[in-house]
Design a protein around this motif. Sequence first.
Motif, PDB file in Angstrom:
ATOM      1  N   LEU A 352       0.841  -1.201   0.000  1.00 13.26           N
ATOM      2  CA  LEU A 352       0.000   0.000   0.000  1.00 13.26           C
ATOM      3  C   LEU A 352       0.880   1.255   0.000  1.00 13.26           C
ATOM      4  O   LEU A 352       0.634   2.210  -0.745  1.00 13.26           O
ATOM      5  CB  LEU A 352      -0.915  -0.012   1.237  1.00 13.26           C
ATOM      6  CG  LEU A 352      -1.721   1.264   1.466  1.00 13.26           C
ATOM      7  CD1 LEU A 352      -2.623   1.557   0.270  1.00 13.26           C
ATOM      8  CD2 LEU A 352      -2.584   1.141   2.725  1.00 13.26           C
ATOM      9  N   GLN A 353       1.931   1.233   0.831  1.00 10.62           N
ATOM     10  CA  GLN A 353       2.825   2.397   0.920  1.00 10.62           C
ATOM     11  C   GLN A 353       3.488   2.640  -0.445  1.00 10.62           C
ATOM     12  O   GLN A 353       3.567   3.763  -0.931  1.00 10.62           O
ATOM     13  CB  GLN A 353       3.897   2.137   1.985  1.00 10.62           C
ATOM     14  CG  GLN A 353       4.869   3.295   2.126  1.00 10.62           C
ATOM     15  CD  GLN A 353       6.021   2.939   3.048  1.00 10.62           C
ATOM     16  OE1 GLN A 353       6.242   1.768   3.358  1.00 10.62           O
ATOM     17  NE2 GLN A 353       6.753   3.940   3.497  1.00 10.62           N
ATOM     18  N   ARG A 386      -5.462   8.386   3.747  1.00  9.62           N
ATOM     19  CA  ARG A 386      -6.606   8.247   4.665  1.00  9.62           C
ATOM     20  C   ARG A 386      -6.396   7.110   5.653  1.00  9.62           C
ATOM     21  O   ARG A 386      -6.792   7.203   6.814  1.00  9.62           O
ATOM     22  CB  ARG A 386      -7.884   8.027   3.867  1.00  9.62           C
ATOM     23  CG  ARG A 386      -8.312   9.297   3.188  1.00  9.62           C
ATOM     24  CD  ARG A 386      -9.560   9.088   2.386  1.00  9.62           C
ATOM     25  NE  ARG A 386      -9.824  10.264   1.573  1.00  9.62           N
ATOM     26  CZ  ARG A 386     -10.807  10.327   0.690  1.00  9.62           C
ATOM     27  NH1 ARG A 386     -11.585   9.295   0.528  1.00  9.62           N
ATOM     28  NH2 ARG A 386     -10.996  11.423  -0.019  1.00  9.62           N
ATOM     29  N   SER A 387      -5.805   6.015   5.164  1.00  6.85           N
ATOM     30  CA  SER A 387      -5.550   4.891   6.073  1.00  6.85           C
ATOM     31  C   SER A 387      -4.605   5.344   7.183  1.00  6.85           C
ATOM     32  O   SER A 387      -4.784   4.979   8.350  1.00  6.85           O
ATOM     33  CB  SER A 387      -4.931   3.718   5.330  1.00  6.85           C
ATOM     34  OG  SER A 387      -5.737   3.331   4.261  1.00  6.85           O
ATOM     35  N   MET A 388      -3.588   6.143   6.805  1.00  4.91           N
ATOM     36  CA  MET A 388      -2.666   6.641   7.822  1.00  4.91           C
ATOM     37  C   MET A 388      -3.398   7.492   8.849  1.00  4.91           C
ATOM     38  O   MET A 388      -3.179   7.388  10.043  1.00  4.91           O
ATOM     39  CB  MET A 388      -1.564   7.485   7.150  1.00  4.91           C
ATOM     40  CG  MET A 388      -0.475   6.598   6.620  1.00  4.91           C
ATOM     41  SD  MET A 388       1.116   7.360   6.336  1.00  4.91           S
ATOM     42  CE  MET A 388       0.950   9.086   6.285  1.00  4.91           C
ATOM     43  N   LYS A 389      -4.291   8.353   8.353  1.00  2.49           N
ATOM     44  CA  LYS A 389      -5.061   9.237   9.225  1.00  2.49           C
ATOM     45  C   LYS A 389      -5.886   8.394  10.213  1.00  2.49           C
ATOM     46  O   LYS A 389      -5.925   8.668  11.414  1.00  2.49           O
ATOM     47  CB  LYS A 389      -5.980  10.086   8.353  1.00  2.49           C
ATOM     48  CG  LYS A 389      -6.365  11.429   8.945  1.00  2.49           C
ATOM     49  CD  LYS A 389      -7.092  12.235   7.876  1.00  2.49           C
ATOM     50  CE  LYS A 389      -7.455  13.612   8.375  1.00  2.49           C
ATOM     51  NZ  LYS A 389      -8.203  14.379   7.362  1.00  2.49           N
ATOM     52  N   ALA A 422     -15.425   1.799  -0.152  1.00  2.00           N
ATOM     53  CA  ALA A 422     -14.284   2.704   0.000  1.00  2.00           C
ATOM     54  C   ALA A 422     -14.011   2.976   1.474  1.00  2.00           C
ATOM     55  O   ALA A 422     -12.869   2.875   1.941  1.00  2.00           O
ATOM     56  CB  ALA A 422     -14.565   3.993  -0.754  1.00  2.00           C
ATOM     57  N   ALA A 423     -15.065   3.308   2.214  1.00  4.20           N
ATOM     58  CA  ALA A 423     -14.887   3.607   3.638  1.00  4.20           C
ATOM     59  C   ALA A 423     -14.377   2.367   4.370  1.00  4.20           C
ATOM     60  O   ALA A 423     -13.531   2.456   5.269  1.00  4.20           O
ATOM     61  CB  ALA A 423     -16.213   4.064   4.235  1.00  4.20           C
ATOM     62  N   LEU A 432      -4.698  -2.154   9.800  1.00  7.17           N
ATOM     63  CA  LEU A 432      -3.441  -2.874   9.538  1.00  7.17           C
ATOM     64  C   LEU A 432      -2.244  -1.983   9.856  1.00  7.17           C
ATOM     65  O   LEU A 432      -1.259  -2.425  10.450  1.00  7.17           O
ATOM     66  CB  LEU A 432      -3.378  -3.336   8.077  1.00  7.17           C
ATOM     67  CG  LEU A 432      -4.315  -4.473   7.652  1.00  7.17           C
ATOM     68  CD1 LEU A 432      -4.015  -4.899   6.215  1.00  7.17           C
ATOM     69  CD2 LEU A 432      -4.182  -5.687   8.556  1.00  7.17           C
ATOM     70  N   LEU A 433      -2.330  -0.685   9.449  1.00  7.79           N
ATOM     71  CA  LEU A 433      -1.212   0.236   9.685  1.00  7.79           C
ATOM     72  C   LEU A 433      -1.041   0.493  11.184  1.00  7.79           C
ATOM     73  O   LEU A 433       0.075   0.678  11.668  1.00  7.79           O
ATOM     74  CB  LEU A 433      -1.443   1.553   8.941  1.00  7.79           C
ATOM     75  CG  LEU A 433      -1.345   1.464   7.407  1.00  7.79           C
ATOM     76  CD1 LEU A 433      -1.765   2.771   6.764  1.00  7.79           C
ATOM     77  CD2 LEU A 433       0.062   1.088   6.963  1.00  7.79           C
ATOM     78  N   ALA A 434      -2.169   0.551  11.925  1.00 11.21           N
ATOM     79  CA  ALA A 434      -2.085   0.820  13.370  1.00 11.21           C
ATOM     80  C   ALA A 434      -1.759  -0.462  14.143  1.00 11.21           C
ATOM     81  O   ALA A 434      -1.653  -0.439  15.371  1.00 11.21           O
ATOM     82  CB  ALA A 434      -3.411   1.397  13.854  1.00 11.21           C
ATOM     83  N   GLU A 435      -1.628  -1.575  13.429  1.00 15.16           N
ATOM     84  CA  GLU A 435      -1.383  -2.894  14.034  1.00 15.16           C
ATOM     85  C   GLU A 435      -2.489  -3.293  15.014  1.00 15.16           C
ATOM     86  O   GLU A 435      -2.253  -3.994  15.987  1.00 15.16           O
ATOM     87  CB  GLU A 435      -0.012  -2.937  14.725  1.00 15.16           C
ATOM     88  CG  GLU A 435       1.128  -2.789  13.733  1.00 15.16           C
ATOM     89  CD  GLU A 435       2.491  -2.896  14.392  1.00 15.16           C
ATOM     90  OE1 GLU A 435       2.736  -3.922  15.062  1.00 15.16           O
ATOM     91  OE2 GLU A 435       3.299  -1.957  14.247  1.00 15.16           O
TER      92      GLU A 435
END
Length: 1584
Positions: A352-353, A386-389, A422-423, A432-435
């Motif tokens: 994704l990154q 947005r996923s990071m946010k 999308a949401a 996943l990013l926040a584990e």
Amino acid sequence: MNYSVIVEDTSSTVLKYFPPEADIISANGAAAVRCRLQHSEGAARRMLRTANIGVCDIREAAARERAASTAGNRPLFYFRFGVDQALPQERRTPVTPSSSSRYHRRRSSGSRDERYRSDVHTEAVQAALAKHKERKMAVPMPSKRRSLVVQTSMDAYTPPDTSSGSEDEGSVQGDSQGTPTSSQGSINMEHWISQAIHGSTTSTTSSSSTQSGGSGAAHRLADVMAQTHIENHSAPPDVTTYTSEHSIQVERPQGSTARVAPKYGNAELMETGDGVPVSSRVSAKIQQLVNTLKRPKRPPLREFFVDDFEELLEVQQPDPNQPKPEGAQMLAMRGEQLGVVTNWPPSLEAALQRWGTISPKAPCLTTMDTNGKPLYILTYGKLWTRSMKVAYNILHKLGTKQEPMVRPGDRVTLVFPNNDPAAFMVAFYGCLLAEVVPVPIEVPLTRKDAGSQQIGFLLGSCGVTVALTSDACHKGLPKSPTGEIPQFKGWPKLLWFVTESKHLSKPPRDWFPHIKDANNDTAYIEYKTCKDGSVLGVTVTRIALLTHCQALTQACGYTEAETIVNVLDFKKDVGLWHGILTSVMNMMHVISIPYSLMKVNPLSWIQKVCQYKAKVACVKSRDMHWALVAHRDQRDINLSSLRMLIVADGANPWSISSCDAFLNVFQSKGLRQEVICPCASSPEALTVAIRRPTDDSNQPPGRGVLSMHGLTYGVIRVDSEEKLSVLTVQDVGLVMPGAIMCSVKPDGIPQLCKTDEIGELCVCAIATGTSYYGLSGMTKNTFEVFPMTSSGGPITEYPFIRTGLLGFIGPGGLVFVIGKMDGLMVVSGRRHNADDIVATALAVEPMKFVYRGRIAVFSVSVLHDERIVIVAEQRPDSTEEDSFQWMSRVLQAIDSIHQVGVYCLALVPANTLPKTPLGGIHLSETKQLFLEGSLHPCNVLMCPHTCVTNLPKPRQKQPEIGPASVMVGNLVSGKRIAQASGRDLGQIEDNDQARKFLFLSEVLQWRAQTTPDHVLYTLLNCRGTIANSLTCVQLHKRAEKIAVMLMERGHLQDGDHVALVYPPGIDLIAAFYGCLYAGCVPITVRPPHPQNIATTLPTVKMIVEVSRSACLMTTQLICKLLRSREAAAAVDVRTWPPVLDTDDLPKKRPAQIYKPSNPETLAYLDFSVSTTGMLAGVKMSHAATSAFCRSIKLQCELYPSREVAICLDPYCGLGFVLWCLCSVYSGHQSILIPPSELETNPALWLLAVSQYKVRDTFCSYSVMELCTKGLGSQTESLKARGLDLSRVRTCVVVAEERPRIALTQSFSKLFKDLGLHPRAVSTSLGCRVNLAICLQGTSGPDPTTVYVDMRALRHDRVRLVERGSPHSLPLMESGKILPGVRIIIANPETKGPLGDSHLGEIWVHSTHNASGYFTIYGDESLQSDHFNSRLSFGDTQTIWARTGYLGFLRRTELTDANGERHDALYVVGALDEAMELRGMRYHPIDIETSVIRAHKSITECAVFTWTNLLVVVVELDGSEQEALDLVPLVTNVVLEEHYLIVGVVVVVDIGVIPINSRGEKQRMHLRDGFLADQLDPIYVAYNM
């Protein structure tokens, strides 16, 4: 030939017919009944070998095929790959544009979808039904009250259903050849069936009768029940084995089956068991039912019943001819190596990154609105930022800095609707990013969503405290008045967190998610609903997630920037794996089609494939079917861009037809055959297998036509072409890259299957789930399986995972799936798949009947075996006849094709079954509703006779044997003979002054002289105040005046009979003694009920006539009633004897009071209606009457200083003796409480007992029940009013039946707080030959209770068991044996004495026995048998009276008042009432007790038999809609607890079951009312 196309669907479903051309058997390559392994390369079609194959040809061919297979010359596997070269050239017709367009122009209907569609199957079903065409036999249709029948106007109902979809459902009318015109549509049944066999073109049919509810349909359609089952089942209904010698055979009128019967069938004249002719619709129906069951189903048993107590249920003997696996042990199958490509990312977040930073503008996901317009395009850049946010906000903005709510590794739930991928995607990758671990679930619609509670349990066990959701979804959730989201049932308390960007804080510049390589941490949890409705969470680790994406990429050949159209649910399963995960790994573009758009436009996915030139599409069979239905509206479809059409439910055997039909239609639009790729998946093992897209169109897929019979034994047999019961399966491709697969036996230790054996597929791979969250035991059984070889060793050291799929690995490593473990039903050792049964049911005239194809099939466990239940939603416009016709045909079809009986078929109104979030049927919830009786079906058909085959063997009575062997057989050495006696009257010394008088009239005169002012009787009114009282002298004087009146006004002689028609009270007592003073014989008669003269007055008239009363004495009020207009309407008033009114008495005394010459002359007649409905009068002599009073006086220690409260009807038996005679004999005061007064004041009796400090009281069961029900909630207020029952020493229930232990116990418990001692409550026993045999006295031991084995009782044996053991029945002792009474237990057939604790008839010898029946018929033989019987051996001199009750004596450890060991008498039931079924003796009360417990709405129940059928009548306390819920529950409980099959279930209103004054059910009256059709039942179900 009739074809239908059925498609698997988790949502609502429906059936559609596509009538094919007459001369071509199969337009789709899958399947025709006659094509064994036909391949659809160019959709080769075969012409029929002969123009018309008849049924006989099919049978002969099947027989030939069987012979060949048993001769061993058929290979076990017979799969064909490619076109069969052996086919003659001319038989392979390629699909030309013209022929395929002919296929598309078939008629179809618009918006309905379907589940299991198969051309073969429809044809097989029609052929199977046609086999029954010649057999005629009527099955009675259930009777419904009008209010229950859905009112449909007859005009709206057009019987021949000529369109396959009605207009309101948006059907699209076709213009093709092969569409029947309406004239063709109304072909009659016979013609239609023959057409179905010979390949006709009609689409559906209707019965030729248009009557609204008739058994006309039953005659023609359900005629086959008996025969179908004779062929396949060994089970009998036990209807014919033990008919009595005079069982009635009813001739059916000739031709009655041919003509259309009126609604209730023809009421023929027939006789009831008593030989009374009845003409009624009910009788006709039951006779119909009996006729359907009359075929002998089991050879007669030669051996006797094995005399052990454990009645063994019949164990299903394995069929010697059943197929057994013969292949070698299978080898585990290894998938290709998982090739690591250098540029594959080290984790999904890294992918994704990478795409978010390298190609931020690349489209990731396009969502659609309901018009099919693109709503929103999510790019990889937006997804990344947005996923990071979301990740930042989850970790840092929930809770406080010191105490964050969510830490890495915690679980959060994702609640997003199906139209917002999308949401969801942003939130999922944010987790996943926040584990943190996402747990995606469905949006809860209401607080009581089906299954939502179980989801709540999963969230609770995962420790979820935060729910991520979208703005729109959050607004749509149910809210409380304060605007908060309520806690859903069973859910933990959640914080709802909206993930839209505008609501979130921007992460600081220096914050960056920690992106690691994939490891063994949990990535996400996917929920899975089990068969029983429970929800489990399958954990998937990050490494498994990545490896799965890699394996899918390799198997599907995904490349960067491909476009994929996804119609599936993106939150789980195939939709999630392809549309959310693998797509990001490969930077693909997903076009997401919401379910709501598919409903509006079923072609939307195909249009998107064309529009975006998509390479891949993920669909289910239903989406392909919907497209088939609607494709004609579309001109410019081009599917040539598709390289892969993934069929997510391709593992469902019924998806094959959709695939083939879809290919046939869209081949001309550029669709290539090799593009269709079915896959198999499971929540535990993720993707199990998938067919690879090939470029080689010459390598067609494999398929097999398997014998369904073989599959039920778990064996693979390729079937003959002519067999009706086959399952056509397609392969789901090869094992996944990097995985190993094998199949193991479904139950027991995981042993490898043989090559020709069906097993559960197991997979060993990294790319699978790892556990059920928090459930280590279940995890071990599913995720840590070590398959064993036949030698007992494991095949690898790595664990395998059970996929829950049943199937096998065929030639070339192709995987075939034939069903799911969850859908497996094991009936009598054979395995059936719920999906297969659904498919068969839907192939039976589905269009006309089942609403949107919504059918649920599940099994329930009844009597140690699984039983199949089918629940279907019926179309709103269906008539009663439609329903019954459809049900009978479904039974036939399933029986023919699956060789299994259906236990219950229930129809519910459209749209009423519980739904899953996607609109499918929620199976476990449906089963739950069925079992608890809240399904509310509108039609039910139970077939226990045909499918319950494991009942115990019927008992066969041994032939008559002489006394000597009875002696040997019953009296083992050391056993005492079962006899007992009360105290000896001659040896009791008491200062009983009344003993010097022989006659009661003398005792009264003596009391009037010695204690004139002593009060004998006090009558209370409903307010508890004294209404009237009598002293000795008042009674004497009143009796004298009545005697004068009888002699002067009535001109009666001594010995004349006088009927006393009085309400309970003082007048009755005075009139009785007046008769004795005048030398007349009194008969007490209950007066007619003023509100119910029509039914109560004829009984009065009958007693007056039968007793030959010369005159009738009564009060002025009743006198008027007898002469009223209502009375004249009920009986002939001119035939009454003279009526004397005692309210107006003469003033003078008689010249002399009559004194009988001999104590053996008649004192009074006692008339009573027994529980079997017989009116019997017995003669009581003066000597017996005095002896009776003395016996009671001694037992209860009654003296003039005592007070006794009596709340009984004073018309017969012990009630009359206590009310009228005992006080005069013993001198005690009787407080009289008429039971009718308790209806206005239920506490009256107990308050009187308390107020007068009474020590002894007598009541009836109806009084006790009234107090228990009426005062249950008032004990506190009664206590406050000073009610105190602590002085009560004996509270005796006067009865002529087995003690009602549940009632007496609940009464004792309820009033314990008011001081009532539990041991004070007891019962008495009386009968016609002796009005009181037992009565709990003041001295002596407390009444005892024993537990006996109910199964032993059925064989007339007593076996004592521990309390609470299975089949235990509590029996309470019926009071102490009265002084002067001797009892013996005798065998009712041989009249020999029995041993202690043996069940037999109670015989009694006593000075107060009645001296005989008083009848006008002079039935001497009955008289001598009942009153003057002698034992056949032993003490043959004593003359005994037979009570007609079965019971046993048991010597206890307790001691009597005279110091001897106490003998307890236990009553089991009346011989007259006992029912002989299957050679065993059943007591109605036992069955009734079980039935009343079955459902909360059953308030009362009565059972009786009719021509060996068990009829159960239940009173319903609830809405009429609940009536049909009771039918399966009643049938189940009687089977489980009594091993009996209920023949008829009748549901009636409260109060319909008649009871007599003693509160006993009048079952025979009920039976007569039922047969004469007088009950006005809500529903009558005839079980088949």
